[in-house]
Design a protein around this motif. Structure first.
Motif, short mmCIF file in Angstrom:
data_model
loop_
_atom_site.label_atom_id
_atom_site.label_comp_id
_atom_site.label_asym_id
_atom_site.label_seq_id
_atom_site.Cartn_x
_atom_site.Cartn_y
_atom_site.Cartn_z
N PRO A 48 0.82 -1.21 0.00
CA PRO A 48 0.00 0.00 0.00
C PRO A 48 0.86 1.27 0.00
O PRO A 48 1.78 1.37 0.81
N GLY A 49 0.55 2.15 -0.94
CA GLY A 49 1.25 3.43 -1.03
C GLY A 49 2.76 3.32 -1.19
O GLY A 49 3.49 4.07 -0.59
N GLY A 50 3.21 2.35 -2.01
CA GLY A 50 4.64 2.22 -2.27
C GLY A 50 5.40 1.50 -1.16
O GLY A 50 6.62 1.37 -1.23
N ALA A 51 4.68 0.99 -0.15
CA ALA A 51 5.35 0.37 1.00
C ALA A 51 6.18 -0.86 0.61
O ALA A 51 7.16 -1.17 1.27
N THR A 52 5.76 -1.58 -0.43
CA THR A 52 6.48 -2.80 -0.77
C THR A 52 7.26 -2.68 -2.08
O THR A 52 7.75 -3.67 -2.61
N ASP A 53 7.36 -1.45 -2.60
CA ASP A 53 8.12 -1.28 -3.85
C ASP A 53 9.57 -1.72 -3.68
O ASP A 53 10.20 -1.40 -2.68
N VAL A 54 10.09 -2.45 -4.68
CA VAL A 54 11.53 -2.68 -4.75
C VAL A 54 12.04 -1.85 -5.92
O VAL A 54 11.25 -1.27 -6.66
N MET A 55 13.38 -1.78 -6.08
CA MET A 55 13.92 -0.92 -7.13
C MET A 55 13.30 -1.21 -8.50
O MET A 55 12.94 -0.30 -9.24
N ALA A 56 13.16 -2.50 -8.80
CA ALA A 56 12.64 -2.86 -10.13
C ALA A 56 11.19 -2.42 -10.32
O ALA A 56 10.82 -1.92 -11.39
N THR A 57 10.35 -2.58 -9.29
CA THR A 57 8.95 -2.16 -9.47
C THR A 57 8.86 -0.64 -9.53
O THR A 57 8.01 -0.09 -10.22
N TYR A 58 9.76 0.03 -8.82
CA TYR A 58 9.79 1.49 -8.87
C TYR A 58 10.20 1.96 -10.26
O TYR A 58 9.62 2.90 -10.81
N MET A 59 11.19 1.24 -10.83
CA MET A 59 11.61 1.55 -12.20
C MET A 59 10.45 1.36 -13.17
O MET A 59 10.22 2.18 -14.06
N ILE A 60 9.69 0.28 -13.00
CA ILE A 60 8.56 0.00 -13.89
C ILE A 60 7.52 1.11 -13.76
O ILE A 60 6.99 1.59 -14.76
N LYS A 61 7.26 1.55 -12.53
CA LYS A 61 6.28 2.62 -12.30
C LYS A 61 6.64 3.87 -13.10
O LYS A 61 5.80 4.48 -13.74
N TYR A 62 7.92 4.23 -13.04
CA TYR A 62 8.35 5.42 -13.78
C TYR A 62 8.52 5.15 -15.25
O TYR A 62 8.00 5.86 -16.10
N GLY A 63 9.30 4.09 -15.56
CA GLY A 63 9.69 3.87 -16.94
C GLY A 63 8.55 3.43 -17.82
O GLY A 63 8.34 3.99 -18.90
N ILE A 64 7.77 2.43 -17.38
CA ILE A 64 6.76 1.87 -18.26
C ILE A 64 5.40 2.53 -18.03
O ILE A 64 4.78 3.02 -18.96
N THR A 65 4.97 2.61 -16.79
CA THR A 65 3.62 3.13 -16.53
C THR A 65 3.52 4.64 -16.77
O THR A 65 2.59 5.10 -17.41
N ASN A 66 4.51 5.39 -16.28
CA ASN A 66 4.42 6.85 -16.43
C ASN A 66 5.25 7.42 -17.59
O ASN A 66 5.37 8.62 -17.74
N VAL A 67 5.82 6.50 -18.41
CA VAL A 67 6.60 6.89 -19.58
C VAL A 67 7.65 7.96 -19.28
O VAL A 67 7.84 8.89 -20.06
N LYS A 68 8.32 7.85 -18.13
CA LYS A 68 9.46 8.74 -17.90
C LYS A 68 10.71 7.92 -18.16
O LYS A 68 11.33 7.39 -17.23
N TYR A 69 11.05 7.80 -19.45
CA TYR A 69 12.12 6.89 -19.84
C TYR A 69 13.47 7.28 -19.26
O TYR A 69 14.27 6.44 -18.91
N GLY A 70 13.73 8.59 -19.20
CA GLY A 70 15.02 9.03 -18.70
C GLY A 70 15.23 8.59 -17.26
O GLY A 70 16.20 7.92 -16.93
N TYR A 71 14.26 8.95 -16.40
CA TYR A 71 14.37 8.62 -14.99
C TYR A 71 14.35 7.10 -14.79
O TYR A 71 15.13 6.55 -14.01
N GLY A 72 13.47 6.42 -15.52
CA GLY A 72 13.38 4.96 -15.43
C GLY A 72 14.70 4.30 -15.75
O GLY A 72 15.16 3.41 -15.04
N ASN A 73 15.35 4.76 -16.82
CA ASN A 73 16.64 4.18 -17.20
C ASN A 73 17.72 4.50 -16.19
O ASN A 73 18.62 3.69 -15.97
#
Lengths: 293, 276
Positions: free
Chosen positions: A238-263
């Protein structure tokens, strides 16, 4: 004589398919992540170079650090909780005569299953109303727990599930090492009057240190890879409590299309994994030398 | 006396572990045979009072499990075969052809793949597939799955091929066989046990893969079984009976393979690094 096996055209023909795929899906993506990590890019138009901005952003981003912390929980839990249990059960199984085959076969089963299925199975067990855990808790007079939707329990729940899935895999590895120790060593200790516990600590343990070292190494690598289990069980919530680096990357890179930050996060995953591997090799792997019988 | 007590304590502890492993499976199996949500909600732990096989039919037909199942089957099979084909060619060139220095370099180069964390590649591969318009089609899984298994497969096949005595191919060269002939007629047939091992391990890996399958495919008809199951849960999270039937479908193939070929699977999986 060796002419047939020294044919440059054949060599190229044999190596080409694999090299093309390998470069395209291992080497190029890695270089590409490094290149795009230094840009601002939303996927449309050309990436715009912005120096270290993404990395600055990551380092001052609490949620990112939280995901790093969760990765380290995976690592700490694997090394300090799972590994001792793995060694304990391996010693136990190696000592029983009856049903050894059954234990060996059964413990491995969870690791041939899809993490997605394991995640769904365990979300039944964590289910607030009809799940096993809460039914037991209410039976013994305690309050039910919202295992996956309460932030202080969600991470623990995932760690337990992950351990359930992978422990048997390592037990089989350690067990194989224990069973390959020559019987004479143990028999000699029995004659000298050592009891079971003494033999386990003084003889078996030192002899299986190299494989334990490998198990720790693989556990660390595995802890850095765990992401599917998080997505299936909590989606990082809940609310990012269990995010790991990879899921955080997916949130930015794939879901929110922030390719720069995701990469940039992809690069950090790569760098962190590399540092961990190097540290481990320097500090621990060197000390546990190969043991000859 | 004390000895036998110790033995029984060991067995009790191991039995508890065994139950912890088997419980979720039995729970799902029983749930898949119960009437509906009510029966599961009111009697979550008991045995099914009567067998309701219609859950399996419902899940297979109405919940699209058949579609996911065949997508998974076809992708996992195709990729595993493709990986073996190209990796065995490379392993042959690396271990049997007379370019030892070059081959050593090639082998080291492919070994780097074992060090690269797969998660870090997810986003750049996603972008690559998007740029080439492959994203969203089955190829978006087929090509990365095939490529992803390369380092592990090349390592195992090279180790196996290296152990084949060179007298064999020397005799074949005398008989006038070319490198391709030696590969196809001499080395490949001998390598069959190793090929079976890597095929199974790669098949299980591809059958179970979730991250790429979840993010690289967006149409329901193209989904694989693990992603389909998660979607099913998220949409109908109260229909435990059908969901359990779906899980049974996704476990059964790997269970059958595991039951028949345990030894190869354990050897193969412990040879490559898997998470934990």
């Amino acid at each position: 004589m060796n002419k047939a096996l020294r044919n440059p055209m054949t060599y190229v023909f044999f190596m080409l398919p694999i090299l093309v795929l390998y470069v395209l899906f291992f080497i190029y993506p890695m270089i590409d992540a490094f290149a795009k990590g230094f840009t601002k890019w939303n996927g449309i138009g050309t990436p715009e170079f912005n120096g270290l901005k993404n990395f600055d952003k990551a380092f001052s981003d609490d949620k990112f650090w939280h995901s790093v912390k969760n990765n380290s929980y995976f690592i700490l839990f694997s090394v300090f909780v799972q590994v001792p249990i793995i060694v304990f059960f391996s010693l136990l199984i190696s000592n029983v005569k009856k049903l050894k085959g059954l234990y060996k076969t059964a413990v491995f089963v969870p690791s041939v299953m899809s993490t997605a299925v394991v995640g769904i199975l365990w979300s039944f067990i964590y289910e607030p109303d009809i799940g096993l855990f809460n039914i037991i808790l209410t039976k013994i007079g305690l309050d039910p727990v919202m295992w996956l939707s309460e932030s202080k329990w969600a991470m623990v729940s995932i760690l337990i599930t992950n351990a359930w899935q992978w422990m048997g895999f390592y037990i089989v590895m350690v067990l194989a090492a224990i069973l390959s120790i020559p019987k004479e060593i143990d028999e000699a200790a029995v004659i000298d009057g050592a009891n079971g516990f003494q033999r386990a600590i003084r003889i078996t343990m030192p002899l299986i240190m190299p494989i334990i070292s490998v198990v720790i190494m693989l556990s660390i690598a595995g802890a850095m890879k765990a992401a599917d289990i998080v997505i299936v069980m909590t989606k990082g919530g809940p609310g990012g409590a269990t995010d790991v680096m990879a899921t955080y990357m997916i949130k930015y890179g794939i879901t929110n299309v922030k390719y720069g930050y995701g990469n940039a996060i992809a690069v950090l995953i790569f760098v962190f994994t590399l540092i961990l591997t190097a540290l481990y090799q320097l500090l621990i792997a060197r000390r546990s030398e190969r043991i000859e019988y | 006396m004390i000895r036998s007590m110790k033995k029984s304590v060991s067995h009790i502890v191991l039995l508890v572990y065994l139950i912890a492993i088997l419980y979720p499976f039995l729970f799902v199996l029983f749930s898949s045979l119960k009437t509906d949500n009510q029966a599961i909600a009111s009697n979550p732990f008991g045995l099914p009072s009567s067998f309701h096989f219609e859950n399996f039919h419902e899940a297979w037909v109405n919940a699209n499990i058949s579609v996911y199942f065949f997508n998974s089957l076809y992708i996992a099979t195709l990729c595993s075969i493709a990986t073996i084909l190209i990796s065995s060619l490379a392993a042959f060139a690396i271990t049997r052809m007379r370019y030892s220095k070059l081959s050593k370099g090639m082998f080291q180069f492919i070994l780097i793949g074992m060090l690269i964390p797969g998660n870090a590649l997810l986003l750049p591969i996603y972008i690559l597939l998007k740029d080439t318009s492959i994203l969203g089609t089955h190829l978006a899984l087929i090509i990365p799955y095939t490529a992803g298994a390369i380092p592990f497969t090349v390592i195992i096949l090279s180790a196996f091929m290296r152990s084949i005595p060179s007298e064999l191919e020397e005799a074949s060269v005398m008989d006038g066989l070319s490198a391709k002939g030696i590969f196809a007629r001499i080395i490949l047939p001998i390598t069959i046990p190793a090929l079976v091992t890597v095929f199974i391990v790669n098949f299980i890996g591809n059958w179970n893969e979730f991250l790429m399958a979840n993010f690289f495919i967006s149409t329901d008809e193209l989904r694989t079984l693990p992603v389909g199951m998660v979607g099913f849960r998220d949409t109908y999270n109260t229909n435990y009976a059908q969901m359990s039937a779906g899980i049974v479908y996704s476990i059964v193939p790997v269970m059958i393979i595991y039951a028949v070929l345990q030894k190869q699977i354990i050897e193969g999986l412990t040879a490559g690094s898997v998470k934990g």
